[in-house]
Design a protein around this motif. Structure first.
Motif, PDB file in Angstrom:
ATOM      1  N   SER A 147       1.072  -1.236  -0.201  1.00 11.90           N
ATOM      2  CA  SER A 147      -0.407   0.226  -0.379  1.00 11.90           C
ATOM      3  C   SER A 147       0.796   1.294  -0.021  1.00 11.90           C
ATOM      4  CB  SER A 147      -0.709   0.392   1.110  1.00 11.90           C
ATOM      5  OG  SER A 147      -0.330   0.322   2.371  1.00 11.90           O
ATOM      6  N   GLU A 148      -0.079   2.699  -0.328  1.00 14.91           N
ATOM      7  CA  GLU A 148       0.653   3.426   0.044  1.00 14.91           C
ATOM      8  C   GLU A 148       2.065   3.967   1.084  1.00 14.91           C
ATOM      9  OE1 GLU A 148       0.459   7.791  -2.012  1.00 14.91           O
ATOM     10  OE2 GLU A 148      -1.899   6.807  -1.963  1.00 14.91           O
ATOM     11  N   ALA A 149       0.771   3.986   2.294  1.00 19.51           N
ATOM     12  CA  ALA A 149       0.625   3.872   3.424  1.00 19.51           C
ATOM     13  C   ALA A 149       2.523   2.995   3.375  1.00 19.51           C
ATOM     14  CB  ALA A 149      -0.146   3.616   4.967  1.00 19.51           C
ATOM     15  N   VAL A 171       6.218   4.594   5.552  1.00 15.39           N
ATOM     16  CA  VAL A 171       6.817   3.397   6.360  1.00 15.39           C
ATOM     17  C   VAL A 171       8.223   2.692   6.107  1.00 15.39           C
ATOM     18  CG1 VAL A 171       6.650   1.888   8.246  1.00 15.39           C
ATOM     19  CG2 VAL A 171       4.805   3.307   7.253  1.00 15.39           C
ATOM     20  N   HIS A 172       8.077   2.349   4.859  1.00 19.33           N
ATOM     21  CA  HIS A 172       9.507   1.614   4.202  1.00 19.33           C
ATOM     22  C   HIS A 172      10.413   2.556   4.325  1.00 19.33           C
ATOM     23  CE1 HIS A 172       8.993  -3.220   4.588  1.00 19.33           C
ATOM     24  NE2 HIS A 172       7.568  -2.778   4.515  1.00 19.33           N
ATOM     25  N   GLN A 173      10.119   3.723   3.704  1.00 22.67           N
ATOM     26  CA  GLN A 173      11.318   4.787   3.409  1.00 22.67           C
ATOM     27  C   GLN A 173      11.228   5.310   4.461  1.00 22.67           C
ATOM     28  OE1 GLN A 173       8.202   7.531   0.841  1.00 22.67           O
ATOM     29  NE2 GLN A 173       8.690   6.023  -1.492  1.00 22.67           N
ATOM     30  N   ARG A 202       5.977   0.153  19.667  1.00 28.41           N
ATOM     31  CA  ARG A 202       3.642   0.435  19.525  1.00 28.41           C
ATOM     32  C   ARG A 202       4.565   1.752  18.591  1.00 28.41           C
ATOM     33  NH1 ARG A 202      -1.536   1.907  21.627  1.00 28.41           N
ATOM     34  NH2 ARG A 202      -2.586   1.778  19.741  1.00 28.41           N
ATOM     35  N   HIS A 203       4.138   2.010  17.339  1.00 28.37           N
ATOM     36  CA  HIS A 203       4.043   3.556  16.982  1.00 28.37           C
ATOM     37  C   HIS A 203       3.020   3.338  16.493  1.00 28.37           C
ATOM     38  CE1 HIS A 203       8.377   4.069  18.094  1.00 28.37           C
ATOM     39  NE2 HIS A 203       8.411   2.416  17.160  1.00 28.37           N
ATOM     40  N   ILE A 204       1.876   4.614  16.630  1.00 32.82           N
ATOM     41  CA  ILE A 204       0.903   5.109  15.582  1.00 32.82           C
ATOM     42  C   ILE A 204       1.500   6.489  14.547  1.00 32.82           C
ATOM     43  CG2 ILE A 204      -1.169   5.773  15.466  1.00 32.82           C
ATOM     44  CD1 ILE A 204      -1.441   3.716  17.134  1.00 32.82           C
ATOM     45  N   PHE A 205       1.051   5.616  12.562  1.00 33.64           N
ATOM     46  CA  PHE A 205       1.634   5.990  12.331  1.00 33.64           C
ATOM     47  C   PHE A 205       0.036   7.225  11.700  1.00 33.64           C
ATOM     48  CE2 PHE A 205       6.071   4.456  12.599  1.00 33.64           C
ATOM     49  CZ  PHE A 205       6.076   4.854  11.686  1.00 33.64           C
ATOM     50  N   VAL A 206       0.030   8.711  11.557  1.00 31.19           N
ATOM     51  CA  VAL A 206      -1.377   8.917  11.270  1.00 31.19           C
ATOM     52  C   VAL A 206      -0.725   9.562   9.817  1.00 31.19           C
ATOM     53  CG1 VAL A 206      -2.567  10.990  11.540  1.00 31.19           C
ATOM     54  CG2 VAL A 206      -2.023   9.505  13.246  1.00 31.19           C
ATOM     55  N   PHE A 207      -1.150   9.707   8.698  1.00 27.81           N
ATOM     56  CA  PHE A 207      -1.058   9.664   7.449  1.00 27.81           C
ATOM     57  C   PHE A 207      -2.211  10.691   6.945  1.00 27.81           C
ATOM     58  CE2 PHE A 207       1.059   5.874   7.536  1.00 27.81           C
ATOM     59  CZ  PHE A 207       2.425   5.884   7.220  1.00 27.81           C
ATOM     60  N   ASN A 208      -2.300  11.880   5.773  1.00 31.91           N
ATOM     61  CA  ASN A 208      -2.962  12.282   5.204  1.00 31.91           C
ATOM     62  C   ASN A 208      -2.421  12.422   3.636  1.00 31.91           C
ATOM     63  OD1 ASN A 208      -5.125  12.787   6.960  1.00 31.91           O
ATOM     64  ND2 ASN A 208      -4.041  14.528   8.632  1.00 31.91           N
ATOM     65  N   ARG A 209      -4.253  12.699   2.818  1.00 36.77           N
ATOM     66  CA  ARG A 209      -3.895  12.986   1.558  1.00 36.77           C
ATOM     67  C   ARG A 209      -4.125  14.488   1.509  1.00 36.77           C
ATOM     68  NH1 ARG A 209      -2.770   9.247  -1.707  1.00 36.77           N
ATOM     69  NH2 ARG A 209      -4.103   7.054  -0.934  1.00 36.77           N
ATOM     70  N   LEU A 217      -0.267  11.190  -0.290  1.00 29.33           N
ATOM     71  CA  LEU A 217      -0.611  10.271   0.797  1.00 29.33           C
ATOM     72  C   LEU A 217       1.097  11.020   1.618  1.00 29.33           C
ATOM     73  CD1 LEU A 217      -2.247   8.655   2.683  1.00 29.33           C
ATOM     74  CD2 LEU A 217      -0.934   6.793   1.915  1.00 29.33           C
ATOM     75  N   GLN A 218       0.559  11.312   2.804  1.00 31.35           N
ATOM     76  CA  GLN A 218       2.069  12.898   4.147  1.00 31.35           C
ATOM     77  C   GLN A 218       1.708  11.877   4.904  1.00 31.35           C
ATOM     78  OE1 GLN A 218       2.003  16.378   2.074  1.00 31.35           O
ATOM     79  NE2 GLN A 218       4.225  15.572   1.620  1.00 31.35           N
TER      80      GLN A 218
END
Length: 154
Positions: free
Chosen positions: A30-32, A36-38, A129-136, A141-142
């Motif tokens: 997925s884009e997200a 995360v890999h980047q 544990r981490h919470i990654f928050v993305f917005n379009r 997606l960033q």
């Protein structure tokens, strides 16, 4: 002639099955997940310019963050993110945590396995544990932010 047609039909079925199973077994990230890999690769390599560009921050915040990341003294002292020796993705799934699920367009629970030079409030040895928050955004997606939630329960 019948045998040739049957073999041809069998070959076509085989090719279709091969194409179908390869698409199912090798599903694209997925884009997200790609971001995360980047994120991880940029930390590992110290590619701080690329790291900062993953975030949806205004220019001034990006400049301040980059200034910290490129500071040779902070790097030498292993301060903040510079304390990370190694980091690996353990798992990633859409969050079901009601505290965070409404904070962005896409929100993920991410487990990262880290090895650090010196443990701190946000960076510890082990799986955290981490919470990654993305917005379009207009740029796709960033990342908006990453919340640290502590060591994962085993």
């Amino acid at each position: 002639m019948k045998r040739v047609a049957l073999e041809f039909f069998g070959l076509i079925v085989f090719i279709i099955l091969l194409v179908f199973t390869s698409k199912v077994l090798v599903s694209p990230k997925s884009e997200a997940e790609t971001i995360v890999h980047q994120y991880i690769e940029n930390i590992r390599a110290g590619n701080w310019n690329e790291y900062v560009e993953l975030f949806h921050y205004d220019a001034e915040v990006k400049e301040d963050l980059l200034s910290f990341l490129l500071d040779e003294e902070k790097q030498a002292e292993k301060e903040g993110i510079h304390t990370i020796q190694d980091i690996k993705l353990v798992s990633m799934e859409a969050t079901s945590d009601p505290e965070f699920s409404s904070k962005g367009d896409e929100v993920y629970d991410v487990l990262l396995d880290m090895k650090v030079h010196k443990p701190s409030e946000f960076y510890e040895n082990g799986v955290s544990r981490h919470i990654f928050v993305f917005n379009r955004t207009g740029e796709g997606l960033q990342l908006e932010t990453v919340y640290y939630k502590g060591l994962a329960q085993e």
